[in-house]
Design a protein around this motif. Structure first.
Motif, PDB file in Angstrom:
ATOM      1  N   THR A 299       0.822  -1.206   0.000  1.00 31.46           N
ATOM      2  CA  THR A 299       0.000   0.000   0.000  1.00 31.46           C
ATOM      3  C   THR A 299       0.859   1.259   0.000  1.00 31.46           C
ATOM      4  O   THR A 299       1.868   1.349   0.690  1.00 31.46           O
ATOM      5  N   SER A 300       0.450   2.244  -0.786  1.00 32.81           N
ATOM      6  CA  SER A 300       1.107   3.547  -0.765  1.00 32.81           C
ATOM      7  C   SER A 300       0.039   4.626  -0.979  1.00 32.81           C
ATOM      8  O   SER A 300      -1.032   4.336  -1.519  1.00 32.81           O
ATOM      9  N   PRO A 301       0.301   5.861  -0.561  1.00 35.34           N
ATOM     10  CA  PRO A 301       1.552   6.287   0.076  1.00 35.34           C
ATOM     11  C   PRO A 301       1.708   5.675   1.467  1.00 35.34           C
ATOM     12  O   PRO A 301       0.715   5.416   2.142  1.00 35.34           O
ATOM     13  N   ARG A 302       2.957   5.485   1.855  1.00 39.56           N
ATOM     14  CA  ARG A 302       3.229   4.911   3.167  1.00 39.56           C
ATOM     15  C   ARG A 302       4.548   5.458   3.701  1.00 39.56           C
ATOM     16  O   ARG A 302       5.422   5.880   2.935  1.00 39.56           O
TER      17      ARG A 302
ATOM     18  N   PHE B  22       7.051   6.474   0.688  1.00 37.18           N
ATOM     19  CA  PHE B  22       6.923   5.818  -0.608  1.00 37.18           C
ATOM     20  C   PHE B  22       5.624   6.271  -1.269  1.00 37.18           C
ATOM     21  O   PHE B  22       4.573   6.316  -0.620  1.00 37.18           O
ATOM     22  N   ALA B  23       5.693   6.585  -2.563  1.00 34.37           N
ATOM     23  CA  ALA B  23       4.505   6.971  -3.320  1.00 34.37           C
ATOM     24  C   ALA B  23       4.537   6.299  -4.687  1.00 34.37           C
ATOM     25  O   ALA B  23       5.603   6.093  -5.277  1.00 34.37           O
TER      26      ALA B  23
ATOM     27  N   ALA C 137       1.325   9.761  -6.624  1.00 39.41           N
ATOM     28  CA  ALA C 137       0.044   9.776  -5.905  1.00 39.41           C
ATOM     29  C   ALA C 137       0.250  10.137  -4.442  1.00 39.41           C
ATOM     30  O   ALA C 137      -0.021   9.361  -3.522  1.00 39.41           O
ATOM     31  N   VAL C 138       0.735  11.326  -4.215  1.00 41.50           N
ATOM     32  CA  VAL C 138       0.907  11.884  -2.878  1.00 41.50           C
ATOM     33  C   VAL C 138       0.921  13.393  -3.045  1.00 41.50           C
ATOM     34  O   VAL C 138       1.377  13.904  -4.085  1.00 41.50           O
ATOM     35  N   GLY C 139       0.380  14.117  -2.072  1.00 47.17           N
ATOM     36  CA  GLY C 139       0.307  15.562  -2.233  1.00 47.17           C
ATOM     37  C   GLY C 139       0.366  16.309  -0.918  1.00 47.17           C
ATOM     38  O   GLY C 139       0.718  15.751   0.126  1.00 47.17           O
ATOM     39  N   GLN C 140      -0.014  17.568  -0.986  1.00 41.04           N
ATOM     40  CA  GLN C 140       0.077  18.429   0.187  1.00 41.04           C
ATOM     41  C   GLN C 140      -0.853  17.969   1.306  1.00 41.04           C
ATOM     42  O   GLN C 140      -0.624  18.297   2.468  1.00 41.04           O
ATOM     43  N   GLN C 141      -1.892  17.227   0.958  1.00 37.84           N
ATOM     44  CA  GLN C 141      -2.776  16.690   1.994  1.00 37.84           C
ATOM     45  C   GLN C 141      -2.094  15.597   2.800  1.00 37.84           C
ATOM     46  O   GLN C 141      -2.490  15.305   3.932  1.00 37.84           O
TER      47      GLN C 141
ATOM     48  N   SER D 239      -2.953  19.216  -3.897  1.00 33.60           N
ATOM     49  CA  SER D 239      -3.428  18.489  -2.720  1.00 33.60           C
ATOM     50  C   SER D 239      -3.177  16.989  -2.814  1.00 33.60           C
ATOM     51  O   SER D 239      -2.864  16.356  -1.809  1.00 33.60           O
ATOM     52  N   ASP D 240      -3.289  16.415  -4.009  1.00 32.95           N
ATOM     53  CA  ASP D 240      -3.192  14.961  -4.154  1.00 32.95           C
ATOM     54  C   ASP D 240      -2.106  14.492  -5.114  1.00 32.95           C
ATOM     55  O   ASP D 240      -1.958  13.287  -5.313  1.00 32.95           O
ATOM     56  N   HIS D 241      -1.391  15.404  -5.750  1.00 36.01           N
ATOM     57  CA  HIS D 241      -0.394  15.043  -6.745  1.00 36.01           C
ATOM     58  C   HIS D 241       0.924  15.767  -6.463  1.00 36.01           C
ATOM     59  O   HIS D 241       0.929  16.930  -6.059  1.00 36.01           O
ATOM     60  N   THR D 242       2.021  15.067  -6.720  1.00 33.40           N
ATOM     61  CA  THR D 242       3.336  15.680  -6.704  1.00 33.40           C
ATOM     62  C   THR D 242       3.987  15.409  -8.060  1.00 33.40           C
ATOM     63  O   THR D 242       4.023  14.256  -8.518  1.00 33.40           O
ATOM     64  N   VAL D 243       4.460  16.461  -8.712  1.00 31.75           N
ATOM     65  CA  VAL D 243       5.041  16.353 -10.044  1.00 31.75           C
ATOM     66  C   VAL D 243       6.551  16.548  -9.943  1.00 31.75           C
ATOM     67  O   VAL D 243       7.025  17.522  -9.339  1.00 31.75           O
ATOM     68  N   VAL D 244       7.289  15.606 -10.517  1.00 32.12           N
ATOM     69  CA  VAL D 244       8.747  15.662 -10.480  1.00 32.12           C
ATOM     70  C   VAL D 244       9.301  15.501 -11.881  1.00 32.12           C
ATOM     71  O   VAL D 244       8.676  14.895 -12.767  1.00 32.12           O
TER      72      VAL D 244
END
Length: 373
Positions: A2-5, A247-248, A287-291, A311-316
């Motif tokens: 499971t992620s994010p974790r 982890f995401a 699939a991880v963000g500021q929330q 809120s729900d996304h991180t772009v790299v």
């Protein structure tokens, strides 16, 4: 998986605590482990205790209740001044609390009397951080009032540094706090058991060669958990910096222009079109963000750069790396990112090296399994 974790290595936390306890004991200073950044996670609290900390401290009563419910019986202090609405719970679950307001102390004392007990009070002194604290010139009179308050016992004084003001304490600050402690004793009578000089920002001072004066305690969170100096953010020598990892999962990865400027094609009608540029870069969406965490406090693998987050996304930017949809990215966290991730309900916490408590938080038996929390 499971992620994010967040994956947590309890052995590294215990090793950090053990090293710091040993080094500070040589200087006559005890260590209180601060659990607020990990939401009072009981397994992490046990790792601190197994590392030798003298007790624990937290800023939220629900975290203290969580630790007590899991069988942790060591001394726990409320490190933030109690809210008037929670004084009964503070008396029930905490051995002491850090205070700056007489109205609060009076209510704490009344609640302690109703529960037929006495509550330890540590007075926080304003020494320059400009967050909470009694002004030094008012401390003696304030302490005198505390000693006359039924239901409470004046246990000590404390100061705070490098939280709001981000200024590291100096030897002069510590000497001034020592003098204040002696002055309070002279005016009030009772010996102050605790003179707590601050937190992880105090380590450069305490590990130096100068006199420690009356300082006999530090409250350590970041140094034990992350092995870093909160003022500089730099790793502290001989400490583990990777006890926690986030982890995401990758949900999108493709080449995109570095920018797509809008160009008007019908100014009078307000119509725009997007004009592509030839500078293509690999963009990956996690699939991880500021929330879930403070994305500005994340450390990415070599060659990967943060572009932005919602809120729900991180772009790299992964132009220099190879990633695929469904794979995971491992990231390090600073204190702010750790605190947000540990309190986020959608971030799973996985503990490595969980230890079973035998009636108390200490003398635990190591178990070779993972625990989902």
């Amino acid at each position: 998986m499971t992620s994010p974790r967040v994956e947590i290595d309890l052995g590294k936390i215990q090793a950090n605590a053990r090293y710091l306890v040993r080094r500070l004991a040589a200087r006559g200073i005890s260590v209180t482990g601060v659990t607020k950044a990990v939401s009072g996670h009981p397994d992490i609290a046990v790792a601190m205790l197994d590392g030798g900390v003298a007790g624990l401290a937290d800023a939220r009563i629900k975290n203290v209740v969580r630790m007590r419910t899991e069988g942790i019986t060591c001394p726990i202090s409320m490190i933030r001044a109690p809210m008037l609405t929670e004084t009964e719970d503070v008396i029930q679950y905490c051995d002491g609390s850090y205070n700056t307001e007489m109205d609060t102390i009076l209510k704490v004392g009344a609640a302690a009397k109703l529960q037929s007990t006495s509550h330890d009070v540590i007075l926080m002194v304003e020494m320059g951080d400009m967050r909470e604290g009694i002004l030094p010139e008012n401390l003696t009179d304030f302490a005198t009032r505390v000693t006359a308050t039924p239901g409470v016992a004046l246990r000590g004084v404390a100061a705070n540094f490098a939280c709001l003001g981000n200024l590291a304490p100096t030897a002069g600050d510590m000497a001034a706090l020592s003098r204040l402690a002696t002055r309070v004793e002279g005016a009030c009578g009772p010996f102050l058991e605790l003179v707590s000089g601050g937190g992880s920002a105090n380590l450069p001072w305490v590990l130096g060669e100068g006199s420690t004066g009356r300082i006999n305690n530090l409250r350590l969170g970041e140094a034990i958990l992350l092995g870093t100096d909160p003022v500089t953010g730099h790793p502290i020598s001989r400490l583990h910096n990777d006890a926690f990892a986030l982890f995401a999962e990758v949900v999108e990865t493709r080449d995109k222009p570095s920018s797509i400027p809008p160009v008007s094609i019908a100014p009078k009608r307000g119509m725009l079109k997007l004009v592509r540029c030839d500078d293509l870069r690999a963009r990956t969406v996690l699939a991880v963000g500021q929330q879930d965490t403070d994305t500005s406090g994340l450390t990415f693998p070599s060659g990967i750069m943060l572009i932005g987050a919602t809120s729900d996304h991180t772009v790299v930017d992964t132009t220099k790396s190879v990633v695929s949809v469904g794979s995971e990215m491992k990231m390090g966290m600073n204190y702010s990112a750790l605190m947000r991730a540990m309190s986020a309900p959608d971030v799973v916490k996985i503990v490595h090296g969980k230890q079973k408590m035998n009636g108390s938080a200490k003398n635990c038996e190591t178990q070779p399994y993972l625990t989902l929390v």
